[in-house]
Motif scaffolding. Structure first.
Motif, PDB file in Angstrom:
ATOM      1  N   MET A   1      13.611 -61.194 -14.111  1.00  0.00           N
ATOM      2  CA  MET A   1      13.039 -61.052 -12.498  1.00  0.00           C
ATOM      3  C   MET A   1      12.217 -62.088 -12.170  1.00  0.00           C
ATOM      4  N   SER A   2      12.485 -62.483 -11.210  1.00  0.00           N
ATOM      5  CA  SER A   2      11.721 -63.735 -10.486  1.00  0.00           C
ATOM      6  C   SER A   2      11.746 -63.603  -9.042  1.00  0.00           C
ATOM      7  N   GLN A   3      10.599 -63.616  -8.558  1.00  0.00           N
ATOM      8  CA  GLN A   3      10.646 -63.887  -6.964  1.00  0.00           C
ATOM      9  C   GLN A   3       9.784 -65.135  -6.549  1.00  0.00           C
ATOM     10  N   VAL A  23      18.069 -75.364  -2.726  1.00  0.00           N
ATOM     11  CA  VAL A  23      17.758 -76.288  -3.936  1.00  0.00           C
ATOM     12  C   VAL A  23      16.802 -75.566  -5.061  1.00  0.00           C
ATOM     13  N   VAL A  24      15.859 -74.647  -4.639  1.00  0.00           N
ATOM     14  CA  VAL A  24      15.079 -73.816  -5.258  1.00  0.00           C
ATOM     15  C   VAL A  24      16.082 -72.820  -6.240  1.00  0.00           C
ATOM     16  N   HIS A  25      17.053 -72.335  -5.394  1.00  0.00           N
ATOM     17  CA  HIS A  25      17.857 -71.402  -6.437  1.00  0.00           C
ATOM     18  C   HIS A  25      18.703 -72.006  -7.420  1.00  0.00           C
ATOM     19  N   SER A  26      19.173 -73.075  -7.021  1.00  0.00           N
ATOM     20  CA  SER A  26      19.987 -74.000  -8.094  1.00  0.00           C
ATOM     21  C   SER A  26      19.051 -74.435  -9.290  1.00  0.00           C
ATOM     22  N   CYS A  27      17.698 -74.660  -8.839  1.00  0.00           N
ATOM     23  CA  CYS A  27      16.922 -75.001 -10.196  1.00  0.00           C
ATOM     24  C   CYS A  27      16.513 -73.561 -11.018  1.00  0.00           C
ATOM     25  N   VAL A  28      16.568 -72.336 -10.419  1.00  0.00           N
ATOM     26  CA  VAL A  28      16.321 -71.237 -10.820  1.00  0.00           C
ATOM     27  C   VAL A  28      17.435 -70.856 -11.805  1.00  0.00           C
ATOM     28  N   PRO A  35      21.699 -65.372 -12.635  1.00  0.00           N
ATOM     29  CA  PRO A  35      23.099 -65.186 -12.014  1.00  0.00           C
ATOM     30  C   PRO A  35      23.075 -65.876 -10.645  1.00  0.00           C
ATOM     31  N   GLN A  36      24.167 -66.543 -10.091  1.00  0.00           N
ATOM     32  CA  GLN A  36      24.304 -66.955  -8.980  1.00  0.00           C
ATOM     33  C   GLN A  36      23.948 -66.012  -7.714  1.00  0.00           C
ATOM     34  N   ASN A  37      24.120 -64.855  -7.789  1.00  0.00           N
ATOM     35  CA  ASN A  37      23.819 -63.644  -6.740  1.00  0.00           C
ATOM     36  C   ASN A  37      22.620 -63.162  -6.902  1.00  0.00           C
ATOM     37  N   LYS A  38      21.597 -63.604  -7.626  1.00  0.00           N
ATOM     38  CA  LYS A  38      20.290 -63.157  -7.769  1.00  0.00           C
ATOM     39  C   LYS A  38      19.105 -63.916  -7.291  1.00  0.00           C
ATOM     40  N   ARG A  39      18.947 -63.704  -5.986  1.00  0.00           N
ATOM     41  CA  ARG A  39      17.973 -64.632  -5.182  1.00  0.00           C
ATOM     42  C   ARG A  39      16.796 -63.616  -4.447  1.00  0.00           C
ATOM     43  N   ASP A 119      10.753 -53.220 -18.458  1.00  0.00           N
ATOM     44  CA  ASP A 119      10.866 -53.124 -19.888  1.00  0.00           C
ATOM     45  C   ASP A 119      12.012 -52.059 -20.068  1.00  0.00           C
ATOM     46  N   GLU A 120      12.602 -50.953 -19.146  1.00  0.00           N
ATOM     47  CA  GLU A 120      13.573 -50.057 -19.373  1.00  0.00           C
ATOM     48  C   GLU A 120      14.793 -50.494 -18.954  1.00  0.00           C
ATOM     49  N   ILE A 121      14.888 -51.589 -17.898  1.00  0.00           N
ATOM     50  CA  ILE A 121      16.145 -51.705 -17.247  1.00  0.00           C
ATOM     51  C   ILE A 121      16.947 -52.614 -18.089  1.00  0.00           C
ATOM     52  N   LYS A 122      18.234 -52.640 -18.089  1.00  0.00           N
ATOM     53  CA  LYS A 122      19.349 -53.559 -18.426  1.00  0.00           C
ATOM     54  C   LYS A 122      19.584 -54.641 -17.656  1.00  0.00           C
ATOM     55  N   LEU A 123      19.129 -56.192 -17.788  1.00  0.00           N
ATOM     56  CA  LEU A 123      19.183 -56.928 -16.843  1.00  0.00           C
ATOM     57  C   LEU A 123      20.763 -57.641 -17.378  1.00  0.00           C
ATOM     58  N   ASN A 124      21.315 -58.424 -16.368  1.00  0.00           N
ATOM     59  CA  ASN A 124      22.671 -59.250 -16.681  1.00  0.00           C
ATOM     60  C   ASN A 124      22.392 -60.544 -17.015  1.00  0.00           C
ATOM     61  N   TYR A 125      20.973 -60.784 -17.313  1.00  0.00           N
ATOM     62  CA  TYR A 125      20.673 -62.112 -17.675  1.00  0.00           C
ATOM     63  C   TYR A 125      19.653 -61.967 -18.654  1.00  0.00           C
ATOM     64  N   ASN A 126      19.198 -63.013 -19.541  1.00  0.00           N
ATOM     65  CA  ASN A 126      18.165 -62.850 -20.448  1.00  0.00           C
ATOM     66  C   ASN A 126      16.918 -63.613 -19.825  1.00  0.00           C
ATOM     67  N   VAL A 127      15.810 -62.830 -20.166  1.00  0.00           N
ATOM     68  CA  VAL A 127      14.392 -63.249 -19.875  1.00  0.00           C
ATOM     69  C   VAL A 127      13.745 -64.234 -20.972  1.00  0.00           C
ATOM     70  N   THR A 128      14.071 -63.905 -22.362  1.00  0.00           N
ATOM     71  CA  THR A 128      13.560 -64.714 -23.291  1.00  0.00           C
ATOM     72  C   THR A 128      14.530 -65.969 -23.734  1.00  0.00           C
ATOM     73  N   ILE A 129      14.164 -66.993 -22.977  1.00  0.00           N
ATOM     74  CA  ILE A 129      14.741 -68.208 -23.238  1.00  0.00           C
ATOM     75  C   ILE A 129      13.924 -69.300 -23.208  1.00  0.00           C
TER      76      ILE A 129
END
Length: 129
Positions: A1-3, A23-28, A35-39, A119-129
């Motif tokens: 998650m990021s805002q 531009v910010v979204h492309s960097c994220v 994911p592309q639809n996560k902004r 910490d309980e939710i299943k995300l469709n992207y990885n946070v530990t990268i």
């Protein structure tokens, strides 16, 4: 998650809002593998007299504040920062002295979204990268 919170002088930030968000979204997407639809971007427009800035900055000065769940490596966070400086300068012509970036991290259990904690939710992207 990021805002992302984006601060700047209204008359200079508003005209570049959409392009800056892209531009910010492309960097994220590239650095954090979002994911592309996560902004989640929020723009804060300030009057000149309410935005004190460093002597090295112009009125185009912008602050980007990223709030995200912890877990990404130092290298990943640095990659995000370097991509932002590179692409914003290239695509928006913003000088490096007119851009400041801060990444603030918080444990996943401090986040709440979609009716659960981070910490309980299943995300469709990885946070530990």
């Amino acid at each position: 998650m990021s805002q992302v919170k984006i601060y700047g002088v209204r008359e200079h930030l508003l005209p570049i809002r959409d392009q800056l968000s892209e531009v910010v979204h492309s960097c994220v997407v590239d650095a954090l593998q979002f994911p592309q639809n996560k902004r989640a971007h929020r723009f804060f427009y300030l009057d000149k007299e309410d935005f004190f800035m460093p002597a090295t900055a112009s009125e185009r000065y912008v602050i980007l504040e990223f709030i995200m769940m912890e877990g990404r490596t130092v290298e990943t966070r640095k990659k995000l920062i370097h991509l932002l400086y590179e692409r914003i300068a290239e695509q928006l012509g913003l000088a490096v002295t007119d851009l400041e970036i801060c990444i603030l991290e918080s444990p996943a259990h401090n986040w709440g979204f979609r009716g659960s904690t981070g910490d309980e939710i299943k995300l469709n992207y990885n946070v530990t990268i």
